[in-house]
Design a protein around this motif. Structure first.
Motif, PDB file in Angstrom:
ATOM      1  N   VAL A  44       0.834  -1.204   0.000  1.00 13.43           N
ATOM      2  CA  VAL A  44       0.000   0.000   0.000  1.00 13.43           C
ATOM      3  C   VAL A  44       0.865   1.249   0.000  1.00 13.43           C
ATOM      4  O   VAL A  44       1.739   1.422   0.851  1.00 13.43           O
ATOM      5  N   GLY A  45       0.635   2.106  -0.972  1.00  9.53           N
ATOM      6  CA  GLY A  45       1.360   3.363  -1.102  1.00  9.53           C
ATOM      7  C   GLY A  45       0.494   4.402  -1.787  1.00  9.53           C
ATOM      8  O   GLY A  45      -0.741   4.247  -1.877  1.00  9.53           O
ATOM      9  N   PRO A  46       1.096   5.474  -2.309  1.00  7.80           N
ATOM     10  CA  PRO A  46       0.321   6.516  -2.975  1.00  7.80           C
ATOM     11  C   PRO A  46      -0.518   5.960  -4.129  1.00  7.80           C
ATOM     12  O   PRO A  46      -0.046   5.166  -4.936  1.00  7.80           O
ATOM     13  N   ARG A  47      -1.785   6.351  -4.155  1.00  6.94           N
ATOM     14  CA  ARG A  47      -2.759   6.014  -5.202  1.00  6.94           C
ATOM     15  C   ARG A  47      -3.203   4.549  -5.199  1.00  6.94           C
ATOM     16  O   ARG A  47      -3.965   4.133  -6.074  1.00  6.94           O
ATOM     17  N   THR A  48      -2.767   3.757  -4.241  1.00  6.46           N
ATOM     18  CA  THR A  48      -3.271   2.386  -4.141  1.00  6.46           C
ATOM     19  C   THR A  48      -4.749   2.414  -3.786  1.00  6.46           C
ATOM     20  O   THR A  48      -5.141   3.042  -2.792  1.00  6.46           O
ATOM     21  N   LYS A  49      -5.567   1.733  -4.549  1.00  8.70           N
ATOM     22  CA  LYS A  49      -6.985   1.589  -4.216  1.00  8.70           C
ATOM     23  C   LYS A  49      -7.106   0.428  -3.232  1.00  8.70           C
ATOM     24  O   LYS A  49      -6.924  -0.730  -3.603  1.00  8.70           O
ATOM     25  N   MET A  50      -7.403   0.754  -1.987  1.00  9.02           N
ATOM     26  CA  MET A  50      -7.333  -0.240  -0.918  1.00  9.02           C
ATOM     27  C   MET A  50      -8.647  -0.364  -0.174  1.00  9.02           C
ATOM     28  O   MET A  50      -9.298   0.637   0.123  1.00  9.02           O
ATOM     29  N   LEU A  51      -9.016  -1.600   0.137  1.00 10.70           N
ATOM     30  CA  LEU A  51     -10.167  -1.878   0.992  1.00 10.70           C
ATOM     31  C   LEU A  51      -9.667  -2.352   2.342  1.00 10.70           C
ATOM     32  O   LEU A  51      -8.882  -3.303   2.434  1.00 10.70           O
ATOM     33  N   ARG A  67      -0.521   7.338   3.848  1.00 16.34           N
ATOM     34  CA  ARG A  67       0.459   6.952   2.830  1.00 16.34           C
ATOM     35  C   ARG A  67       0.060   7.432   1.437  1.00 16.34           C
ATOM     36  O   ARG A  67       0.777   7.209   0.466  1.00 16.34           O
ATOM     37  N   GLY A  68      -1.115   8.026   1.328  1.00 15.42           N
ATOM     38  CA  GLY A  68      -1.590   8.505   0.045  1.00 15.42           C
ATOM     39  C   GLY A  68      -2.478   7.538  -0.686  1.00 15.42           C
ATOM     40  O   GLY A  68      -2.806   7.750  -1.873  1.00 15.42           O
ATOM     41  N   ALA A  69      -2.914   6.465  -0.033  1.00 17.20           N
ATOM     42  CA  ALA A  69      -3.788   5.486  -0.662  1.00 17.20           C
ATOM     43  C   ALA A  69      -5.204   6.034  -0.808  1.00 17.20           C
ATOM     44  O   ALA A  69      -5.619   6.951  -0.096  1.00 17.20           O
ATOM     45  N   ILE A  70      -5.943   5.448  -1.748  1.00 17.26           N
ATOM     46  CA  ILE A  70      -7.366   5.758  -1.951  1.00 17.26           C
ATOM     47  C   ILE A  70      -8.132   4.671  -1.206  1.00 17.26           C
ATOM     48  O   ILE A  70      -8.165   3.511  -1.634  1.00 17.26           O
ATOM     49  N   VAL A  71      -8.754   5.034  -0.099  1.00 15.53           N
ATOM     50  CA  VAL A  71      -9.186   4.044   0.883  1.00 15.53           C
ATOM     51  C   VAL A  71     -10.703   3.939   0.975  1.00 15.53           C
ATOM     52  O   VAL A  71     -11.413   4.947   0.991  1.00 15.53           O
ATOM     53  N   SER A  72     -11.177   2.689   1.058  1.00 13.33           N
ATOM     54  CA  SER A  72     -12.547   2.392   1.458  1.00 13.33           C
ATOM     55  C   SER A  72     -12.491   1.434   2.636  1.00 13.33           C
ATOM     56  O   SER A  72     -11.535   0.648   2.764  1.00 13.33           O
TER      57      SER A  72
END
Length: 271
Positions: A44-51, A67-72
């Motif tokens: 997981v880092g910048p722009r990672t689409k993470m659940l 960390r810059g992730a796109i989080v749900s």
């Protein structure tokens, strides 16, 4: 007792609804110790689409966003989600069932679960659902508690209850978890269809100001362990607490009780 997934779900749901108000100030200090390793395992880092699966109060979701992730986040407890949304208002949190996630196929680059999957009635179904919502090549990482032999915090409690209380007092429904070993975690990842499964034991310390904080945290910030503590007779509980305080003295350093805790960190990749 026979295994009944509906009984497990109802038991866990009621427990987390009750624990939500206290989780951040009690048990989160223990689970937070493994958050960075979990996110690293999932890349997981910048722009990672993470659940963040079984996200609870959003502890790992917040760390991923930093960390810059796109989080749900997804959880079945409205009370836990209320805390998550209040703590992280910029993030998206959904209410739903881990075994039947309300997300489209291939929606995420990474799925993580920090001490959540083993609370699901059928962990293999939750992980199969996680595989569905991952893109090809996406990563999953999960943390589950290791056996009490590797977790001094739980060992202190369970040994004190064995000596002075009733280990069977809670009458909780049979768990569908059983993910306290590296072998078990690798097996369930394999059953869910993940490639390159791996699992390792991670060791950390849970720092407490007083030995009584251990029972307080487990009683107010967990479900199954809380049920076991609450089921003890009041007179026995006082002796249990004294036993824990005596044994915890061996872990006192620099003014803190530094209790060894351990987790199984599992990881896999969607083919």
């Amino acid at each position: 007792m026979r295994f009944d997934p509906d009984d497990v779900r109802a038991f866990e749901h009621a427990g987390w609804q009750k624990a939500a108000a206290h989780y951040q100030s009690t048990f989160a200090a223990a689970t937070h110790e493994f958050a960075d390793a979990l996110l690293d395992a999932a890349g997981v880092g910048p722009r990672t689409k993470m659940l963040d699966l079984c996200c609870g109060t959003g502890l790992v979701a917040g760390a991923a966003a930093a960390r810059g992730a796109i989080v749900s986040g997804l959880d079945f407890s409205p009370a836990m989600l209320e805390v998550a949304r209040a703590t992280h208002p910029a993030l998206h949190f959904a209410e739903g069932d881990a075994e039947a996630m309300p997300f489209p196929d291939s929606a995420f680059d990474a799925v993580v679960s920090n001490f959540g999957v083993h609370h699901v009635p059928r962990p293999e179904r939750a992980l199969a659902a996680a595989r569905r919502v991952l893109r090809p090549g996406g990563r999953i990482a999960l943390a589950t508690w290791a056996a009490p032999a590797d977790n001094i915090a739980w060992h202190l409690l369970l040994e004190a209850i064995r000596l002075h209380g009733d280990p069977n007092a809670a009458q909780a429904p049979v768990s569908g978890g059983g993910l306290g070993s590296e072998e078990a975690v690798r097996r369930v990842l394999n059953e869910a269809g993940f490639a390159t499964q791996a699992a390792e034991l991670l060791r950390r310390e849970w720092r407490l100001a007083h030995p009584g904080d251990l029972i307080a945290a487990l009683r107010r910030g967990t479900v199954r362990t809380a049920a076991l503590i609450d089921a003890q007779r009041p007179a026995a509980l006082a002796v249990i607490e004294a036993e824990i305080a005596q044994r915890a003295a061996a872990y006192r350093r620099d003014g803190w009780y530094r209790l060894p805790i351990a987790a199984i960190l599992g990881r896999g990749t969607k083919p």
